[in-house]
Write an enzyme that holds these catalytic residues in place. Structure first.
Site, short mmCIF file in Angstrom:
data_model
loop_
_atom_site.label_atom_id
_atom_site.label_comp_id
_atom_site.label_asym_id
_atom_site.label_seq_id
_atom_site.Cartn_x
_atom_site.Cartn_y
_atom_site.Cartn_z
CE LYS A 115 35.21 95.10 48.19
NZ LYS A 115 35.36 96.47 47.47
CE LYS A 198 24.24 97.82 44.38
NZ LYS A 198 24.13 98.23 45.17
CE LYS A 201 33.78 94.51 39.99
NZ LYS A 201 32.84 95.37 41.32
#
Length: 335
Positions: A115, A198, A201
């Site tokens: 991240k 995957k 969201k």
């Protein structure tokens, strides 16, 4: 039959709706496990604020996530279902654990590295860096025996185990050392339009994401438009036929059918018939959950009351642990 072992898990309120991967990979196993363990399930809103959030939206998403937990079968009368920030002990224990966490071991966490590289140093918060320490506090507060997690969280549970053992070695036996329970491959759901990634969201397009609170007509269209291949044979092969394999996983999770049974059921039949069966299974499963969640959200005061009662139950357990921790590390009790 409920054992004396305790289970803890949670999800972030990071979207208006949970998606099929959350439902199949987490909520369905949780629903089974609440009958076997003393289960604690949290909406981990403190983890959500490691990235920027709109305050009003965060409150709404927190309620919506809790409502979907309940609608999916997580029963507040059987499990302790609460909002993380409603139990202040989480943040206090996180600070204490951060004082025995090495800077290097925190920096090695894969999710933080990924991240921080994606967002850049200037947009990466200290909270994101210490996220795994807060997760360790979440787990250790409740003397947790079992933590159901996906592969992406396994490293964080290993850090939790290390911190529990380190604290116990320095200050005496205080924490249960938890065991991770890794979700099976069968529970991993992929994007309908990009079945090598995957379902998430954060997908660039929501065309391949099945949202739990979507209208059934939207859900049905997404399934009928799901990517397959030109082979025309319903056969499980994750590498060669990822789209078909993904639909088989969804269908199997919701019907209880094995891959072999699904192959037999659709032998000699085309993808059209198969997709219709998947569509019908998903709609039959999601629609009652959607209806129940929306009903709960129509009465936010009652939903808040239920969450407050459960936060009180969680707080009792958490404060017992935290009182012991304070004493062991030498913090002076308030007179």
């Amino acid at each position: 039959m409920v054992t004396t072992e305790r289970l803890y898990s949670g999800m972030q309120p990071s979207a208006d709706s949970l998606q099929a991967g959350n439902y199949i990979g987490a909520l369905l196993p949780w629903r089974r496990m609440q009958a076997e363990y003393d289960a604690f399930f949290s909406v981990v809103d403190l983890h959500a604020i490691t990235v920027p959030q709109d305050p009003a939206e965060l409150r709404e998403k927190t309620r919506r996530t809790a409502a979907q937990y309940i609608a999916a079968g997580i029963e507040p009368s059987k499990s302790t279902l609460y909002v993380q920030s409603h139990v202040k002990a989480h943040t206090e224990l996180a600070w204490i654990l951060s004082t025995i966490t090495g800077f290097g071991e925190a920096g090695r966490m894969t999710q933080f590295k990924d991240k921080s590289q994606r967002f850049g140093e200037s947009a990466t918060s200290v909270g994101l860096f210490t996220y795994p320490v807060l997760m360790a506090a979440d787990i250790l507060l409740y003397q947790t025996d079992v933590v159901p997690v996906g592969d992406d969280q396994k490293q964080h549970v290993e850090l939790t185990r290390d911190l529990a053992e380190r604290f116990n070695a320095r200050f005496g036996k205080t924490f249960v050392v938890p065991k991770p329970v890794i979700a099976a491959e069968a529970a991993r759901i992929y994007d309908l339009q990009n079945p090598t990634s995957k379902m998430s969201k954060s997908a660039e397009s929501h065309a391949g994401v099945l949202w739990l609170l979507d209208d059934v007509s939207v859900t049905a269209k997404k399934i009928m438009r799901a990517v397959t291949d030109s082979d025309g044979v319903v056969r499980y092969d994750r590498e060669a036929k990822p789209g078909v394999a993904n639909l088989m996983t969804i269908y199997g999770a919701l019907t209880g059918s094995t891959h072999a049974a699904i192959e037999d059921e659709f032998a000699g039949r085309g993808y059209g018939d198969f997709k219709k069966a998947v569509r019908d299974a998903v709609v039959a499963e999601f629609e009652p959950v959607r209806a129940k969640a929306l009903e709960l959200l129509d009465d936010p005061a009652e939903l808040d009351r239920v969450l407050a009662v459960n936060a009180g139950k969680a707080e009792e357990v958490a404060e017992r642990t935290l009182t012991d921790v304070r004493d062991r590390i030498g913090l002076l009790r308030r007179g």
